[in-house]
Write an enzyme that holds these catalytic residues in place. Structure first.
Site, PDB file in Angstrom:
ATOM      1  N   ARG A   1       0.823  -1.211   0.000  1.00  0.00           N
ATOM      2  CA  ARG A   1       0.000   0.000   0.000  1.00  0.00           C
ATOM      3  C   ARG A   1       0.861   1.266   0.000  1.00  0.00           C
ATOM      4  NH1 ARG A   1      -3.011   1.735  -2.746  1.00  0.00           N
ATOM      5  NH2 ARG A   1      -4.032  -0.296  -2.593  1.00  0.00           N
TER       6      ARG A   1
ATOM      7  N   LYS B   1       1.768  24.930  -3.096  1.00  0.00           N
ATOM      8  CA  LYS B   1       0.495  24.294  -2.726  1.00  0.00           C
ATOM      9  C   LYS B   1       0.620  22.781  -2.858  1.00  0.00           C
ATOM     10  CE  LYS B   1      -2.136  28.379  -4.093  1.00  0.00           C
ATOM     11  NZ  LYS B   1      -3.108  28.958  -5.045  1.00  0.00           N
TER      12      LYS B   1
END
Length: 280
Positions: free
Chosen positions: A97, A132
């Site tokens: 994962r 950002k």
């Protein structure tokens, strides 16, 4: 390949996911089992993050071997095999994962960046990112922008002066802010200032800003601003550029087009790890 910041991010991600141990894998898969599998693209994408998943598995179990069939920056199609993997089953499953999260996320940023770069092909403009970014992931996300063909803006608050509207208000005006910055900065530190209209543009030019950010201007106003600047400073188009016709923006003559959406709105690409039908 070494990517600055990679180790810290990977170790934090593994600690977050594994904690005291992968109880599902430990309770179901014998430690002596060996498995092999494939990382498969489930859609068309630009690959990014291969050194990262290599480091994930090196950290978990050095006996795990990955064979990369493509390179970061390569374009792959749905169904293509990105890499094969073989080694202790427990280690492969435990890292699955984390490896996929990072590979999918970085491939998403690289893919979105490549799309933007392709839109402005044939112009002199350059696609750049912003700050950002996902907290803690900046080093890898900015690597993904470069992999997609874009260029990095400043990395953080420490490597470039960018005077925005709130700085201007707090400093007492554009001229005062630039003069203060000039007195503070060494000769290698560039000064950029954000402007919203032609009056502010003229003030920034008179104060000798190195870079002028044209914030939320229309395409026609950007084109006029570039004519006013006449090469006396670099010009940067900014403000919801991810929603704009980038070709039109580039054709105004701006030097840079900054797009926060490259990192704050890129979706994770669909990539899976599938085990082969045997275990030995």
């Amino acid at each position: 390949m070494y990517i600055p910041g990679m180790e810290e991010i990977v170790h934090l991600a593994l600690k977050e996911d594994i904690g005291n141990g992968d109880v599902t894998t430990l309770s179901t898969v014998p430690s002596e089992n060996i498995s092999s599998g494939k990382f498969i693209a489930k859609e068309n994408l630009i690959v990014c993050g291969l050194p990262v998943i290599q480091y994930v598995y090196e950290t978990i179990d050095s006996r795990i071997k990955i064979n990369f069939l493509v390179n970061d920056g390569d374009s792959v199609s749905k169904g293509d095999i990105i890499a094969t993997i073989e080694g202790p089953s427990q280690g492969i499953l435990t890292g699955e994962r984390t490896a996929l999260n990072l590979l999918q996320r970085l491939s998403g940023v690289a893919t979105k960046t490549r799309e933007a770069v392709n839109q402005i092909e044939g112009t002199n403009a350059v696609i750049v990112d912003t700050r950002k970014t996902t907290p803690g992931m900046r080093a890898l996300e900015k690597y993904a922008v470069r992999t997609g063909g874009g260029t990095n803006h400043r990395i953080g608050l420490y490597d470039g002066i960018l005077i925005k509207d709130n700085h201007i208000q707090a400093a007492g005006g554009i001229t005062q802010a630039i003069n203060n910055a000039r007195a503070y900065a060494h000769h290698l530190l560039k000064i950029e200032v954000e402007v919203e209209n032609f009056i502010q543009l003229e003030e920034a030019l008179n104060a000798k800003a190195d870079i002028i950010m044209l914030d939320n201007m229309s395409v026609s106003h950007m084109a006029e601003a570039v004519k006013i600047v006449r090469g006396r400073a670099l010009t940067e188009a900014s403000g919801n550029m991810g929603e704009k016709n980038l070709k039109e923006v580039a054709e105004t003559g701006v030097d840079l087009i900054s797009i926060g959406a490259l990192t704050h709105s890129s979706r994770a690409m669909d990539i899976s790890l599938k085990f082969n039908a045997y275990s030995k």
